[in-house]
Design a protein around this motif. Structure first.
Motif, PDB file in Angstrom:
ATOM      1  N   THR A 172      -9.033 -23.962   2.093  1.00  0.00           N
ATOM      2  CA  THR A 172      -9.199 -23.573   0.695  1.00  0.00           C
ATOM      3  C   THR A 172      -9.419 -24.830  -0.141  1.00  0.00           C
ATOM      4  O   THR A 172      -8.893 -25.903   0.150  1.00  0.00           O
ATOM      5  CB  THR A 172      -7.985 -22.797   0.161  1.00  0.00           C
ATOM      6  OG1 THR A 172      -6.803 -23.553   0.371  1.00  0.00           O
ATOM      7  CG2 THR A 172      -7.865 -21.437   0.819  1.00  0.00           C
ATOM      8  N   ASP A 229     -13.272 -21.374  -2.116  1.00  0.00           N
ATOM      9  CA  ASP A 229     -12.451 -21.125  -3.296  1.00  0.00           C
ATOM     10  C   ASP A 229     -11.332 -20.154  -2.928  1.00  0.00           C
ATOM     11  O   ASP A 229     -11.586 -19.157  -2.237  1.00  0.00           O
ATOM     12  CB  ASP A 229     -13.287 -20.548  -4.435  1.00  0.00           C
ATOM     13  CG  ASP A 229     -14.255 -21.568  -5.021  1.00  0.00           C
ATOM     14  OD1 ASP A 229     -13.889 -22.756  -5.081  1.00  0.00           O
ATOM     15  OD2 ASP A 229     -15.366 -21.161  -5.398  1.00  0.00           O
ATOM     16  N   PRO A 230     -10.093 -20.408  -3.356  1.00  0.00           N
ATOM     17  CA  PRO A 230      -8.972 -19.546  -2.979  1.00  0.00           C
ATOM     18  C   PRO A 230      -9.194 -18.073  -3.328  1.00  0.00           C
ATOM     19  O   PRO A 230      -8.730 -17.198  -2.601  1.00  0.00           O
ATOM     20  CB  PRO A 230      -7.790 -20.123  -3.754  1.00  0.00           C
ATOM     21  CG  PRO A 230      -8.146 -21.551  -3.969  1.00  0.00           C
ATOM     22  CD  PRO A 230      -9.644 -21.556  -4.140  1.00  0.00           C
ATOM     23  N   GLU A 231      -9.936 -17.792  -4.391  1.00  0.00           N
ATOM     24  CA  GLU A 231     -10.177 -16.392  -4.739  1.00  0.00           C
ATOM     25  C   GLU A 231     -11.209 -15.737  -3.814  1.00  0.00           C
ATOM     26  O   GLU A 231     -11.439 -14.539  -3.885  1.00  0.00           O
ATOM     27  CB  GLU A 231     -10.588 -16.234  -6.205  1.00  0.00           C
ATOM     28  CG  GLU A 231     -11.893 -16.879  -6.558  1.00  0.00           C
ATOM     29  CD  GLU A 231     -11.773 -18.320  -7.036  1.00  0.00           C
ATOM     30  OE1 GLU A 231     -12.780 -18.826  -7.554  1.00  0.00           O
ATOM     31  OE2 GLU A 231     -10.713 -18.943  -6.893  1.00  0.00           O
ATOM     32  N   THR A 242      -5.936 -15.110  -1.681  1.00  0.00           N
ATOM     33  CA  THR A 242      -5.024 -16.255  -1.622  1.00  0.00           C
ATOM     34  C   THR A 242      -4.395 -16.534  -2.976  1.00  0.00           C
ATOM     35  O   THR A 242      -3.197 -16.830  -3.067  1.00  0.00           O
ATOM     36  CB  THR A 242      -5.776 -17.506  -1.122  1.00  0.00           C
ATOM     37  OG1 THR A 242      -6.262 -17.226   0.196  1.00  0.00           O
ATOM     38  CG2 THR A 242      -4.888 -18.723  -1.071  1.00  0.00           C
ATOM     39  N   THR A 243      -5.167 -16.416  -4.046  1.00  0.00           N
ATOM     40  CA  THR A 243      -4.629 -16.681  -5.380  1.00  0.00           C
ATOM     41  C   THR A 243      -3.484 -15.735  -5.708  1.00  0.00           C
ATOM     42  O   THR A 243      -2.460 -16.148  -6.265  1.00  0.00           O
ATOM     43  CB  THR A 243      -5.734 -16.560  -6.444  1.00  0.00           C
ATOM     44  OG1 THR A 243      -6.454 -15.336  -6.244  1.00  0.00           O
ATOM     45  CG2 THR A 243      -6.708 -17.729  -6.367  1.00  0.00           C
ATOM     46  N   GLU A 244      -3.620 -14.467  -5.364  1.00  0.00           N
ATOM     47  CA  GLU A 244      -2.563 -13.487  -5.626  1.00  0.00           C
ATOM     48  C   GLU A 244      -1.358 -13.725  -4.718  1.00  0.00           C
ATOM     49  O   GLU A 244      -0.215 -13.626  -5.147  1.00  0.00           O
ATOM     50  CB  GLU A 244      -3.095 -12.071  -5.451  1.00  0.00           C
ATOM     51  CG  GLU A 244      -4.163 -11.698  -6.462  1.00  0.00           C
ATOM     52  CD  GLU A 244      -3.696 -11.876  -7.903  1.00  0.00           C
ATOM     53  OE1 GLU A 244      -2.593 -11.416  -8.236  1.00  0.00           O
ATOM     54  OE2 GLU A 244      -4.442 -12.494  -8.687  1.00  0.00           O
ATOM     55  N   ARG A 280      -0.360 -16.538  -3.444  1.00  0.00           N
ATOM     56  CA  ARG A 280       0.378 -17.727  -3.904  1.00  0.00           C
ATOM     57  C   ARG A 280       1.200 -17.414  -5.156  1.00  0.00           C
ATOM     58  O   ARG A 280       2.297 -17.934  -5.312  1.00  0.00           O
ATOM     59  CB  ARG A 280      -0.591 -18.873  -4.183  1.00  0.00           C
ATOM     60  CG  ARG A 280      -1.142 -19.453  -2.885  1.00  0.00           C
ATOM     61  CD  ARG A 280      -2.117 -20.551  -3.144  1.00  0.00           C
ATOM     62  NE  ARG A 280      -2.607 -21.102  -1.900  1.00  0.00           N
ATOM     63  CZ  ARG A 280      -3.620 -21.929  -1.809  1.00  0.00           C
ATOM     64  NH1 ARG A 280      -4.258 -22.317  -2.912  1.00  0.00           N
ATOM     65  NH2 ARG A 280      -4.007 -22.374  -0.648  1.00  0.00           N
ATOM     66  N   LYS A 281       0.688 -16.565  -6.033  1.00  0.00           N
ATOM     67  CA  LYS A 281       1.453 -16.170  -7.212  1.00  0.00           C
ATOM     68  C   LYS A 281       2.717 -15.435  -6.792  1.00  0.00           C
ATOM     69  O   LYS A 281       3.800 -15.669  -7.326  1.00  0.00           O
ATOM     70  CB  LYS A 281       0.621 -15.268  -8.130  1.00  0.00           C
ATOM     71  CG  LYS A 281      -0.452 -15.986  -8.893  1.00  0.00           C
ATOM     72  CD  LYS A 281      -1.243 -14.982  -9.728  1.00  0.00           C
ATOM     73  CE  LYS A 281      -2.483 -15.612 -10.318  1.00  0.00           C
ATOM     74  NZ  LYS A 281      -3.317 -14.621 -11.022  1.00  0.00           N
ATOM     75  N   ASP A 284      -8.551 -26.745  -2.869  1.00  0.00           N
ATOM     76  CA  ASP A 284      -7.477 -26.898  -3.851  1.00  0.00           C
ATOM     77  C   ASP A 284      -6.781 -28.242  -3.694  1.00  0.00           C
ATOM     78  O   ASP A 284      -5.658 -28.324  -3.239  1.00  0.00           O
ATOM     79  CB  ASP A 284      -6.474 -25.734  -3.782  1.00  0.00           C
ATOM     80  CG  ASP A 284      -5.986 -25.434  -2.383  1.00  0.00           C
ATOM     81  OD1 ASP A 284      -6.339 -26.157  -1.442  1.00  0.00           O
ATOM     82  OD2 ASP A 284      -5.239 -24.455  -2.231  1.00  0.00           O
TER      83      ASP A 284
END
Length: 69
Positions: free
Chosen positions: A9, A48-50, A59-61, A63-64, A11
């Protein structure tokens, strides 16, 4: 001609870290399989993580949700 594709990813990975990944994978192929470094190709794809999903989530969700535990 070994070809290795590494997907990570996007980041905060530095150029120095990527260089280390390439060097160490190349060294491993040379040590374990006797492959010549000048014939070894390492490709790093940054996603991109999304655009990366696992465990049923982007991935974005993920990690949240991990940060809230």
């Amino acid at each position: 001609m070994p070809y290795v594709n590494v997907r990570i990813t996007r980041d905060g990975v530095t150029a120095e870290q990527k260089a280390q990944i390439v060097a160490e994978i190349t060294q491993t192929l040379q040590r374990v399989l006797g492959k010549r470094p000048e014939h070894t190709h390492i490709i790093i794809d940054e996603i991109d993580p999304e655009n990366w999903g696992f465990a049923g989530q982007l991935t974005t969700e993920y990690r949240k949700s991990e940060g809230s535990r």
